[in-house]
Design an enzyme around this catalytic site. Structure first.
Site, PDB file in Angstrom:
ATOM      1  N   ALA A 159      -9.465   5.888   3.289  1.00  0.00           N
ATOM      2  CA  ALA A 159      -9.137   7.026   4.318  1.00  0.00           C
ATOM      3  C   ALA A 159     -10.433   7.770   4.180  1.00  0.00           C
ATOM      4  O   ALA A 159     -11.014   7.978   3.306  1.00  0.00           O
ATOM      5  CB  ALA A 159      -7.955   7.878   4.133  1.00  0.00           C
ATOM      6  N   GLY A 160     -10.966   8.354   5.494  1.00  0.00           N
ATOM      7  CA  GLY A 160     -12.016   9.282   5.517  1.00  0.00           C
ATOM      8  C   GLY A 160     -13.233   8.756   6.003  1.00  0.00           C
ATOM      9  O   GLY A 160     -14.198   9.558   6.554  1.00  0.00           O
ATOM     10  N   LYS A 207       0.805  -1.113  -0.238  1.00  0.00           N
ATOM     11  CA  LYS A 207       0.031  -0.054   0.083  1.00  0.00           C
ATOM     12  C   LYS A 207       0.904   1.232   0.005  1.00  0.00           C
ATOM     13  O   LYS A 207       1.545   1.642   1.044  1.00  0.00           O
ATOM     14  CB  LYS A 207      -0.859  -0.050   1.108  1.00  0.00           C
ATOM     15  CG  LYS A 207      -1.781   1.158   1.385  1.00  0.00           C
ATOM     16  CD  LYS A 207      -2.424   1.459   2.749  1.00  0.00           C
ATOM     17  CE  LYS A 207      -2.901   2.921   2.584  1.00  0.00           C
ATOM     18  NZ  LYS A 207      -3.537   3.348   3.995  1.00  0.00           N
ATOM     19  N   GLY A 254      -7.972   9.671   8.745  1.00  0.00           N
ATOM     20  CA  GLY A 254      -8.394   9.778  10.198  1.00  0.00           C
ATOM     21  C   GLY A 254      -9.278  10.852  10.520  1.00  0.00           C
ATOM     22  O   GLY A 254      -9.597  11.067  11.688  1.00  0.00           O
ATOM     23  N   ASN A 297      -9.165   2.315   8.837  1.00  0.00           N
ATOM     24  CA  ASN A 297      -8.355   2.092  10.144  1.00  0.00           C
ATOM     25  C   ASN A 297      -9.092   2.716  11.289  1.00  0.00           C
ATOM     26  O   ASN A 297      -9.913   2.343  12.179  1.00  0.00           O
ATOM     27  CB  ASN A 297      -6.948   2.355  10.187  1.00  0.00           C
ATOM     28  CG  ASN A 297      -6.343   1.898  11.184  1.00  0.00           C
ATOM     29  OD1 ASN A 297      -4.835   1.679  10.965  1.00  0.00           O
ATOM     30  ND2 ASN A 297      -6.645   1.689  12.500  1.00  0.00           N
ATOM     31  N   THR A 298      -9.202   4.051  11.462  1.00  0.00           N
ATOM     32  CA  THR A 298      -9.534   4.919  12.479  1.00  0.00           C
ATOM     33  C   THR A 298     -11.029   4.605  12.793  1.00  0.00           C
ATOM     34  O   THR A 298     -11.398   4.589  14.109  1.00  0.00           O
ATOM     35  CB  THR A 298      -8.935   6.254  12.217  1.00  0.00           C
ATOM     36  OG1 THR A 298      -7.900   6.603  12.091  1.00  0.00           O
ATOM     37  CG2 THR A 298      -9.242   7.111  13.557  1.00  0.00           C
TER      38      THR A 298
END
Lengths: 262, 66
Positions: free
Chosen positions: A187-188, A100, A161, A209-210
């Site tokens: 992301a986002g 990645k 994040g 992830n977050t």
């Protein structure tokens, strides 16, 4: 046989949800969240071994490598050279040539440096890597990465994040239509509906992830994300109705009680 | 003799292989990747690759990330 397989570089995955391994309160919660997410790809970062303190257990002690495909990232790299170097170390540590690829251009937004990203993509593809670059929600950047040999492109939905959800739905839709390689929104995502939106727009997968690790209950959120990705994909394939400004009654307009017979 | 290991200057007994260096720091070689003077060292070459004075060595592993 899966009628809607998720294939990247010839490899078929069961889940369209890719999850991270960062920011979890404990390894135990991470393991349970991964299970609940149904994901079969998990991202990991490449960092220096702590030479002076060898007491901490390795994160790999908690990830079943027979069950999860490890996708090393180049997070935190600000130059093509550093990203290439990190990718090569990740390949040696994980014994897989998938990466990645991140080349960050700005500390506050963590937006990608697409020029350096393109350079690193070209170099790593030439070196035999399966490159999944994290990029902007920009059609031209995505097309250049595809042309450079990226196995999939991963436009951001919003800053890493941030949990803001998909900021430019139109761009995501346009990018999906224009590419032949898979598009993974990376992301986002903040909550389940964001993941569903990404999939409804045609994304082949979502990476997060977050949104899971930072939730009050990461295990429950992981399951919510699993369901959202599945629901969003199903809705995309089902073909949504066009948007209209005014109502269109669902029930028959004839035969209403109390109306004069005409 | 001195080498630079993960950015820090450290003293080791003398020239040694990557295998010996990892053993010295109690690092499981199956869990890491090693770079020697900016070149990634294949695991199969840990026993033959000699770390000498003023060399730069990076030892990395996987940690949590997104």
């Amino acid at each position: 046989m899966n009628a809607d397989p998720f294939v990247i570089a010839g490899r078929t995955f069961r889940s369209r949800l890719i999850v991270g391994t960062g920011k979890y309160a404990s390894n135990d919660i991470m393991v349970k969240a991964h299970e609940a997410s149904g994901a079969d790809v998990v991202t990991v970062a490449v960092r220096r071994v702590n030479i002076s303190d060898r007491t901490k257990p390795s994160m790999l002690d908690f990830i079943d490598a027979s069950r999860y495909f490890l996708l090393p990232n180049t997070a935190g790299c600000y130059t093509a050279a550093d990203a290439i170097r990190t990718a090569r170390l990740g390949r040696e540590a994980g014994l897989s040539s998938w990466v990645k690829l991140e080349v960050i251009g700005d500390e506050r937004t963590l937006f990608p440096d697409n020029e350096a990203l393109l350079e690193a993509t070209r170099a790593l593809v030439k070196d035999g890597f399966v490159v999944l670059p994290y990029t902007s929600d920009d059609l031209i950047a995505c097309k250049k990465l595809q042309d450079a040999g990226a196995a999939a492109v991963m436009p951001l939905g919003a800053p890493i994040g941030s949990g803001l959800g998909i900021q430019n739905r139109n761009n995501i839709e346009i990018i999906r239509e224009a590419l032949t390689v898979p598009m993974i929104v990376d992301a986002g995502v903040g909550t389940a509906s964001d993941a569903a939106v990404a999939m409804e727009l045609g994304a082949d997968g979502v990476l997060m992830n977050t949104a899971i690790a930072g939730a009050a209950d990461p295990v429950a959120m992981a399951e919510a994300m699993k369901l959202a990705v599945e629901a969003g994909r199903l809705a995309f394939r089902a073909g949504r109705i066009p948007r209209k400004r005014y109502a269109s009654a669902s029930s028959p307009v004839e035969g209403l009680v109390g109306t004069p017979r005409t | 003799m001195q080498i630079r290991l993960n950015g820090e200057l450290v003293d080791i007994a003398g020239p040694m292989t990557v295998s010996a260096l990892l053993a010295h720091y109690a690092i499981d070689p199956r869990r890491v990747a090693v770079e020697h003077n900016l070149v990634v060292v294949k695991r199969a070459a840990y026993d033959e690759t000699l770390v000498k004075e003023d060399d730069e060595v990076e030892v990395v592993n996987f940690v949590g990330g997104g």
